[in-house]
Enzyme design. Structure first.
Site, PDB file in Angstrom:
ATOM      1  N   GLY A  11      33.366  41.587  24.148  1.00  0.00           N
ATOM      2  CA  GLY A  11      35.022  42.406  24.157  1.00  0.00           C
ATOM      3  C   GLY A  11      36.099  41.041  25.519  1.00  0.00           C
ATOM      4  CG  ASN A  33      28.846  49.584  21.635  1.00  0.00           C
ATOM      5  OD1 ASN A  33      30.224  48.747  20.993  1.00  0.00           O
ATOM      6  ND2 ASN A  33      28.879  50.933  21.567  1.00  0.00           N
ATOM      7  CE  LYS A  85      39.819  47.296  27.424  1.00  0.00           C
ATOM      8  NZ  LYS A  85      39.716  45.947  27.811  1.00  0.00           N
ATOM      9  CB  SER A 125      37.449  48.036  38.374  1.00  0.00           C
ATOM     10  OG  SER A 125      38.333  48.248  38.603  1.00  0.00           O
ATOM     11  CE1 TYR A 150      36.808  51.733  33.814  1.00  0.00           C
ATOM     12  CE2 TYR A 150      37.930  51.053  35.273  1.00  0.00           C
ATOM     13  CZ  TYR A 150      37.040  50.819  33.975  1.00  0.00           C
ATOM     14  OH  TYR A 150      37.209  49.425  34.764  1.00  0.00           O
ATOM     15  CE  LYS A 154      34.163  49.372  35.345  1.00  0.00           C
ATOM     16  NZ  LYS A 154      33.128  48.744  34.879  1.00  0.00           N
ATOM     17  CG  ASN A 179      45.723  45.379  37.522  1.00  0.00           C
ATOM     18  OD1 ASN A 179      45.194  44.842  39.004  1.00  0.00           O
ATOM     19  ND2 ASN A 179      45.958  45.320  37.813  1.00  0.00           N
ATOM     20  NE  ARG A 293      51.440  54.191  34.763  1.00  0.00           N
ATOM     21  CZ  ARG A 293      50.894  53.363  33.879  1.00  0.00           C
ATOM     22  NH1 ARG A 293      51.244  53.617  32.528  1.00  0.00           N
ATOM     23  NH2 ARG A 293      50.714  52.065  35.284  1.00  0.00           N
ATOM     24  N   GLY A 295      49.880  58.556  39.685  1.00  0.00           N
ATOM     25  CA  GLY A 295      48.143  57.756  39.773  1.00  0.00           C
ATOM     26  C   GLY A 295      48.825  56.210  39.969  1.00  0.00           C
ATOM     27  CG  ASP A 296      51.203  54.025  38.221  1.00  0.00           C
ATOM     28  OD1 ASP A 296      49.539  53.263  37.867  1.00  0.00           O
ATOM     29  OD2 ASP A 296      52.293  53.350  38.061  1.00  0.00           O
TER      30      ASP A 296
END
Ligand SMILES: NC(=O)c1ccc[n+]([C@@H]2O[C@H](COP(=O)([O-])OP(=O)(O)OC[C@H]3O[C@@H](n4cnc5c(N)ncnc54)[C@H](O)[C@@H]3O)[C@@H](O)[C@H]2O)c1
Length: 336
Positions: A11, A33, A85, A125, A150, A154, A179, A293, A295-296
């Protein structure tokens, strides 16, 4: 040579970390996978590092495969990236996230216990801090309840590790990434696009490449210098190197669990990122300001004192490098 198992090693962050582990002298075995990667990434890693990797195509949730590889190899440690993610997708399909991200960790811990492997690095994160009251956030900043399934995976992952470590012999480092952006300077590995990007930098590079028509900046009425949100962008190669430092530190740990923020310590607004891209890549970007937006978080950036002091880790790349490498990578995948 010490052998490291890297789950999700094909990844985005995993592939860069495999390269850095190899150049630090570790032998690497990858299990992936291919859910969000391709086998071709293996060849690209080998072409950068000049060293081979043993690749197991399989799922970390598969106990039979996990037992087989832990039996076959004598691992010194594990770096656990394998997880989903996408925040938006996790809201639509929480079970998929609990199953992969939480069950995968439990299966891995079980295999480590059965085979006596103690050193683990876990991808966490900065999402665990939610909307932090005081900035920059230190590792002691309180954890908030998550904004998405998500994020919950974590927090639960961290809690399982902390609880497990009270009862079992394990040395675990939780790395809380800010980030991650950019790509390897060779432009051979980077983040593979998966639908419409929800993150800023892939959206910028895809807009510049003509794949997206226009970048929409979500809100310019936040309480920041230019009204746009602030994040702590970190070059993926710097982040990868933090994993090598953490693996080296595992032997010297005095506690069973330690936590480090991995960021630059500097916040950048969305407009500053756009400007850095335009300056470094010598292009004009088509963008407009849209509404906020949901949730920011207005702003978040890391206090990096602990990782700088304890792991002796510093960043090498700045925002201009991040933009340039992301753009070189975008160009290389657009050519295909
Ligand atoms: N990229 C980010 O912005 C960011 C930020 C903070 C934390 N993280 C965490 O870092 C880790 C790596 O992120 P990334 O950006 O490299 O993601 P990625 O999707 O590029 O890489 C994850 C890799 O794991 C593989 N994988 C997923 N589930 C698997 C499973 N059950 N078994 C085997 N392989 C599996 C995928 O195929 C993929 O190759 C994740 O745990 C993620 O939550 C990422």
């Amino acid at each position: 040579m010490k052998k490291i198992l890297v789950t999700g090693g094909l990844g985005y962050i995993g592939s860069h970390t495999v390269v850095e582990l190899q150049s630090a002298g570790y032998d690497v075995v990858v299990i992936d996978n291919l859910d969000n990667s391709t086998e071709e990434v293996k060849e690209r890693i080998v072409s950068i590092s000049g060293r081979s990797i043993d690749l197991v195509i399989g799922d970390v949730n598969d106990q039979t495969i996990m037992n087989r590889i832990f039996k076959e190899y004598d691992f010194y440690g594990v770096v656990h990236f394998a997880a989903y993610k996408a925040v938006g997708e996790s809201v639509d399909n929480p079970i998929k996230y609990y199953e992969n991200n939480v069950s995968g960790l439990i299966t891995l811990l079980g295999a480590m216990e059965r085979h006596g492997v103690q050193n683990l690095i876990f991808s966490s994160s900065c999402t665990v801090y939610g909307i932090a009251e005081d900035l920059p956030v230190t590792e002691d900043t309180p954890i908030k309840s998550a904004e998405s399934p998500y994020g919950t995976t974590k927090i639960i992952g961290e809690e399982i590790i902390q609880d497990y470590a009270k009862h079992k012999n394990i040395k675990t480092i939780l790395l809380r990434y800010f980030n991650p952006v950019g790509a390897h300077p060779s432009a051979q590995i980077g983040e593979l696009p998966n639908g419409v990007p929800s993150n800023l930098v892939p959206y910028i590079t895809q807009t510049a490449a003509g794949i997206r028509e226009q970048l929409v900046i979500h809100g310019n009425d936040y309480n920041t210098s230019d009204g746009t949100c602030i994040r702590d962008y970190i070059h993926v190669v710097d982040l990868a190197k933090a994993h090598v430092k953490a693996m080296t530190f595992a032997d010297k740990m005095t506690s069973s669990v330690d936590i480090f923020n991995v960021g630059t310590g500097d916040g950048s607004t969305v407009l500053e990122v756009v400007q850095a891209f335009e300056e470094r890549c010598n292009m004009r970007l088509n963008y407009r300001i849209g509404p906020r937006r949901d949730g920011d978080v207005e702003q978040i950036f890391a206090d990096t004192q602990k990782i700088n002091d304890v792991l002796q880790w510093q960043t090498e790349y700045d925002l201009h490098d991040m933009m340039y490498h992301a753009w070189m990578w975008q160009k290389s995948i657009s050519r295909k």
